[in-house]
Write a protein that holds these residues in place. Structure first.
Motif, short mmCIF file in Angstrom:
data_model
loop_
_atom_site.label_atom_id
_atom_site.label_comp_id
_atom_site.label_asym_id
_atom_site.label_seq_id
_atom_site.Cartn_x
_atom_site.Cartn_y
_atom_site.Cartn_z
N PHE A 50 0.80 -1.11 0.34
CA PHE A 50 -0.32 0.10 -0.23
C PHE A 50 0.70 1.74 -0.29
O PHE A 50 0.63 2.25 -1.07
CB PHE A 50 -1.09 0.21 1.36
N ALA A 51 2.15 1.27 0.89
CA ALA A 51 2.86 2.22 1.01
C ALA A 51 3.63 2.91 -0.82
O ALA A 51 3.35 3.70 -1.31
CB ALA A 51 3.92 2.14 1.49
N ALA A 52 4.10 1.45 -1.07
CA ALA A 52 4.01 1.53 -2.49
C ALA A 52 3.15 2.48 -3.64
O ALA A 52 3.66 3.03 -4.39
CB ALA A 52 5.28 0.23 -3.24
N GLY A 53 2.49 1.54 -3.76
CA GLY A 53 1.24 2.07 -4.49
C GLY A 53 0.78 3.91 -3.78
O GLY A 53 0.29 4.98 -5.31
N ALA A 54 0.38 4.13 -2.66
CA ALA A 54 0.88 5.15 -2.72
C ALA A 54 1.58 6.34 -2.92
O ALA A 54 1.61 7.95 -3.84
CB ALA A 54 0.77 5.88 -1.08
N ARG A 55 2.81 5.72 -2.94
CA ARG A 55 4.25 6.60 -3.29
C ARG A 55 3.67 7.03 -5.60
O ARG A 55 4.27 7.81 -5.49
CB ARG A 55 5.51 6.23 -3.15
N HIS A 56 3.57 5.86 -5.75
CA HIS A 56 3.67 5.57 -7.43
C HIS A 56 2.14 6.22 -7.87
O HIS A 56 2.41 6.54 -8.78
CB HIS A 56 3.68 4.11 -7.66
N TRP A 57 1.47 6.10 -6.96
CA TRP A 57 0.02 7.44 -7.50
C TRP A 57 -0.35 8.58 -7.11
O TRP A 57 -1.11 9.30 -7.12
CB TRP A 57 -1.24 6.04 -7.44
N ARG A 58 0.18 8.79 -6.11
CA ARG A 58 0.39 10.59 -5.97
C ARG A 58 0.28 10.79 -6.64
O ARG A 58 1.33 10.84 -8.25
CB ARG A 58 1.57 10.58 -4.61
N SER A 59 -0.11 12.42 -6.88
CA SER A 59 -0.19 13.18 -7.95
C SER A 59 1.17 14.03 -8.03
O SER A 59 1.42 14.52 -6.89
CB SER A 59 -1.17 14.30 -7.34
#
Length: 67
Positions: A50-59
């Protein structure tokens, strides 16, 4: 889906899985309790994903273009 929505979902997922991880880790060190190492591992993996996803999909903002 919108990148912002994916980022928010990832941050919420990371927070929930990290909270579960915080609650599960102490049971591994108590003498009388039987810990669940697989549950700790799954929770840790979910937190990282989830942390990697948040970093990947951040605006994209000023942090991305170096300023």
């Amino acid at each position: 889906m919108n990148r912002t929505v994916l980022s928010v979902v990832s941050v919420i997922g990371a927070a929930v899985s990290a909270a579960a991880l915080v609650l599960l880790v102490p049971s591994l060190f108590r003498a009388g309790e039987q810990g669940h190492p697989w549950a700790v591992g799954v929770s840790a993996c979910l937190t990282v994903l989830f942390a990697a996803g948040a970093r990947h999909w951040r605006s994209s903002g000023s942090a991305r273009d170096g300023g």
